[in-house]
Design a protein around this motif. Sequence first.
Motif, PDB file in Angstrom:
ATOM      1  N   PRO A  66      16.133   3.185  23.635  1.00 34.26           N
ATOM      2  CA  PRO A  66      16.767   4.302  22.047  1.00 34.26           C
ATOM      3  C   PRO A  66      17.115   5.504  22.799  1.00 34.26           C
ATOM      4  CG  PRO A  66      14.483   4.251  21.781  1.00 34.26           C
ATOM      5  CD  PRO A  66      14.751   3.489  23.296  1.00 34.26           C
ATOM      6  N   GLU A  67      17.806   6.386  23.593  1.00 29.24           N
ATOM      7  CA  GLU A  67      18.277   7.086  24.050  1.00 29.24           C
ATOM      8  C   GLU A  67      19.763   7.155  24.659  1.00 29.24           C
ATOM      9  OE1 GLU A  67      14.350   8.120  23.490  1.00 29.24           O
ATOM     10  OE2 GLU A  67      14.693   6.776  24.513  1.00 29.24           O
ATOM     11  N   GLU A  68      19.776   6.040  25.313  1.00 25.37           N
ATOM     12  CA  GLU A  68      20.630   5.306  25.891  1.00 25.37           C
ATOM     13  C   GLU A  68      21.354   4.366  25.256  1.00 25.37           C
ATOM     14  OE1 GLU A  68      23.629   4.336  28.606  1.00 25.37           O
ATOM     15  OE2 GLU A  68      22.145   5.988  29.067  1.00 25.37           O
ATOM     16  N   SER A  69      20.795   3.994  23.901  1.00 26.85           N
ATOM     17  CA  SER A  69      21.299   2.884  23.012  1.00 26.85           C
ATOM     18  C   SER A  69      22.854   3.902  22.305  1.00 26.85           C
ATOM     19  CB  SER A  69      20.821   2.401  22.056  1.00 26.85           C
ATOM     20  OG  SER A  69      21.495   1.998  21.584  1.00 26.85           O
ATOM     21  N   ARG A  70      21.657   4.909  21.780  1.00 27.29           N
ATOM     22  CA  ARG A  70      22.408   6.322  21.149  1.00 27.29           C
ATOM     23  C   ARG A  70      24.291   7.451  22.161  1.00 27.29           C
ATOM     24  NH1 ARG A  70      20.121   9.311  16.290  1.00 27.29           N
ATOM     25  NH2 ARG A  70      20.781  11.405  17.584  1.00 27.29           N
ATOM     26  N   ALA A  71      23.337   6.490  23.339  1.00 27.15           N
ATOM     27  CA  ALA A  71      24.525   7.801  23.475  1.00 27.15           C
ATOM     28  C   ALA A  71      25.462   7.334  23.699  1.00 27.15           C
ATOM     29  CB  ALA A  71      23.465   7.925  25.491  1.00 27.15           C
ATOM     30  N   ARG A  72      25.351   5.286  24.324  1.00 31.47           N
ATOM     31  CA  ARG A  72      25.992   4.792  24.183  1.00 31.47           C
ATOM     32  C   ARG A  72      27.374   4.395  23.371  1.00 31.47           C
ATOM     33  NH1 ARG A  72      24.767  -0.328  28.529  1.00 31.47           N
ATOM     34  NH2 ARG A  72      26.885  -0.886  26.645  1.00 31.47           N
ATOM     35  N   LEU A  73      26.313   4.372  21.764  1.00 36.34           N
ATOM     36  CA  LEU A  73      26.836   4.227  19.905  1.00 36.34           C
ATOM     37  C   LEU A  73      27.903   5.698  20.122  1.00 36.34           C
ATOM     38  CD1 LEU A  73      27.382   3.436  17.656  1.00 36.34           C
ATOM     39  CD2 LEU A  73      24.742   4.880  17.409  1.00 36.34           C
ATOM     40  N   GLY A  74      27.405   6.909  20.982  1.00 35.88           N
ATOM     41  CA  GLY A  74      28.135   8.453  20.785  1.00 35.88           C
ATOM     42  C   GLY A  74      29.818   8.145  20.791  1.00 35.88           C
ATOM     43  N   ARG A  75      29.657   7.627  22.494  1.00 42.01           N
ATOM     44  CA  ARG A  75      31.103   7.233  23.510  1.00 42.01           C
ATOM     45  C   ARG A  75      31.666   5.834  22.501  1.00 42.01           C
ATOM     46  NH1 ARG A  75      27.039   7.744  27.506  1.00 42.01           N
ATOM     47  NH2 ARG A  75      26.901   5.070  27.865  1.00 42.01           N
ATOM     48  N   ILE A  76      31.181   5.064  21.628  1.00 39.22           N
ATOM     49  CA  ILE A  76      31.577   3.899  20.956  1.00 39.22           C
ATOM     50  C   ILE A  76      32.653   4.553  19.667  1.00 39.22           C
ATOM     51  CG2 ILE A  76      32.030   2.057  19.518  1.00 39.22           C
ATOM     52  CD1 ILE A  76      29.092   0.543  21.741  1.00 39.22           C
ATOM     53  N   VAL A  77      32.208   5.576  19.203  1.00 41.09           N
ATOM     54  CA  VAL A  77      32.631   6.935  18.323  1.00 41.09           C
ATOM     55  C   VAL A  77      33.938   7.206  18.389  1.00 41.09           C
ATOM     56  CG1 VAL A  77      32.035   8.484  16.235  1.00 41.09           C
ATOM     57  CG2 VAL A  77      30.297   6.730  16.433  1.00 41.09           C
ATOM     58  N   ASP A  78      33.761   7.558  19.442  1.00 45.14           N
ATOM     59  CA  ASP A  78      35.195   8.214  20.015  1.00 45.14           C
ATOM     60  C   ASP A  78      35.983   7.631  20.186  1.00 45.14           C
ATOM     61  OD1 ASP A  78      32.853  10.933  20.094  1.00 45.14           O
ATOM     62  OD2 ASP A  78      32.325  11.025  21.819  1.00 45.14           O
ATOM     63  N   ARG A  79      36.084   6.142  20.979  1.00 47.24           N
ATOM     64  CA  ARG A  79      36.975   5.372  20.950  1.00 47.24           C
ATOM     65  C   ARG A  79      37.410   5.431  19.588  1.00 47.24           C
ATOM     66  NH1 ARG A  79      34.607   0.774  24.787  1.00 47.24           N
ATOM     67  NH2 ARG A  79      36.169  -0.126  24.600  1.00 47.24           N
ATOM     68  N   MET A  80      36.133   5.027  18.626  1.00 46.67           N
ATOM     69  CA  MET A  80      37.189   4.778  17.486  1.00 46.67           C
ATOM     70  C   MET A  80      37.991   5.011  17.308  1.00 46.67           C
ATOM     71  SD  MET A  80      33.954   2.384  15.081  1.00 46.67           S
ATOM     72  CE  MET A  80      32.841   3.376  15.178  1.00 46.67           C
ATOM     73  N   ASP A  81      37.269   6.601  17.024  1.00 45.01           N
ATOM     74  CA  ASP A  81      38.282   7.645  16.450  1.00 45.01           C
ATOM     75  C   ASP A  81      39.652   7.835  17.651  1.00 45.01           C
ATOM     76  OD1 ASP A  81      39.346   9.996  14.898  1.00 45.01           O
ATOM     77  OD2 ASP A  81      38.331  11.657  15.979  1.00 45.01           O
ATOM     78  N   ARG A  82      40.004   7.182  18.713  1.00 45.04           N
ATOM     79  CA  ARG A  82      40.704   7.977  19.194  1.00 45.04           C
ATOM     80  C   ARG A  82      41.734   6.578  19.275  1.00 45.04           C
ATOM     81  NH1 ARG A  82      37.094   8.949  23.690  1.00 45.04           N
ATOM     82  NH2 ARG A  82      37.394   7.599  24.462  1.00 45.04           N
ATOM     83  N   ALA A  83      41.259   5.918  18.532  1.00 47.90           N
ATOM     84  CA  ALA A  83      42.098   4.170  18.847  1.00 47.90           C
ATOM     85  C   ALA A  83      42.683   4.909  17.672  1.00 47.90           C
ATOM     86  CB  ALA A  83      41.306   3.045  19.006  1.00 47.90           C
ATOM     87  N   GLY A  84      42.229   5.550  16.828  1.00 49.68           N
ATOM     88  CA  GLY A  84      42.957   5.425  14.955  1.00 49.68           C
ATOM     89  C   GLY A  84      43.986   6.521  15.389  1.00 49.68           C
ATOM     90  N   ASP A  85      43.523   7.555  13.895  1.00 53.61           N
ATOM     91  CA  ASP A  85      43.968   9.465  14.307  1.00 53.61           C
ATOM     92  C   ASP A  85      43.679  10.308  14.949  1.00 53.61           C
ATOM     93  OD1 ASP A  85      42.041   9.953  12.613  1.00 53.61           O
ATOM     94  OD2 ASP A  85      43.004   9.541  10.414  1.00 53.61           O
ATOM     95  N   GLY A  86      42.121   9.994  15.820  1.00 59.45           N
ATOM     96  CA  GLY A  86      42.212  11.125  16.088  1.00 59.45           C
ATOM     97  C   GLY A  86      41.246  12.298  15.010  1.00 59.45           C
ATOM     98  N   ASP A  87      41.544  12.176  14.326  1.00 58.45           N
ATOM     99  CA  ASP A  87      40.626  13.816  13.833  1.00 58.45           C
ATOM    100  C   ASP A  87      38.845  13.313  13.395  1.00 58.45           C
ATOM    101  OD1 ASP A  87      39.479  11.119  12.554  1.00 58.45           O
ATOM    102  OD2 ASP A  87      40.968  12.123   9.702  1.00 58.45           O
ATOM    103  N   GLY A  88      38.560  12.702  13.792  1.00 59.25           N
ATOM    104  CA  GLY A  88      37.152  13.425  14.596  1.00 59.25           C
ATOM    105  C   GLY A  88      36.032  12.523  13.658  1.00 59.25           C
TER     106      GLY A  88
END
Length: 307
Positions: A66-88
């Motif tokens: 669960p810990e690694e899954s959450r951590a990797r999801l967090g990195r995906i969230v950052d990628r999704m935002d960067r690929a868009g408008d990067g507003d957080g």
Amino acid sequence: LLLLLLLRRGAQGKPSPDAGPQGQGRVHQAAPLSEAPHDDAHGNFQYDHEAFLGREVAKEFDQLSPEESRARLGRIVDRMDRAGDGDGWVSLAELRAWIAHTQQRHIRDSVTAAWNTYDTDRDGRVGWEELRNATYGHYAPGEEFHDVEDAETYKKMLARDERRFRVADQDGDSMATREELTAFLHPEEFPHMRDIVIAETLEDLDKNKDGYVQVDEYIADLYSAEPGEEEPAWVQTEREQFRDFRDLNKDGRLDGSEVGHWVLPPAQDQPLVEANHLLHESDTDKDGRLSKAEILSNWNMFVGSQA
């Protein structure tokens, strides 16, 4: 067809003019995001996992803690935002774009494999000459297919591939970027390639060259009767499908518009439907967007783990 030609060329030296299964693969429908039931009510989020991650990556997440899954999801969230408008924040559009991206992974993989074959000079682009030579072999001008039987068939295949390449090559420089090669290899995925898909289908089926697909031409693409053989029941069903659902204006034949409606049917925007679902379930403050904290607090819906 082109990939089949490459396989045959490697085994036989020249592509076969009848490569490709007859009557198969005409209709281009979007594959479901997942074959799993969409059963959130009972705590089964496998559909959401496969929609959000893609099927193969979802399997990888299933093996994580669960810990690694959450951590990797967090990195995906950052990628999704960067690929868009990067507003957080992750907007509906960014979430939809991510899901669409993951669902196209198999296409990107196939293009990567083809790219390594076609980009022979390793300059980061695929020229028409490179693609032609890799597929059909090197010929001096005026000597194309002089060493094979039925050279005219091969010449028609070559002309058809060149026409498709020219449509995919949107800037007209005779050099395909990765995006343009993807359009060449997977034209059904690109709106600007729609007309070429329809034209190729018409050419395949329209044997009397009147610009239309008659019912017998439609059936001939699916079934070829042996002498004295009784027509199977499924063939009659196909005739009814032609009459009731393919021939929209009921004139007994298919024009280009009707062929397009058949082989490239209107489809539901599945990534948008799933993005709306994930946003609705995770948007705790109901502001129409997702923070990283909101996504991570509902991480088990987005991704899986061993727990």
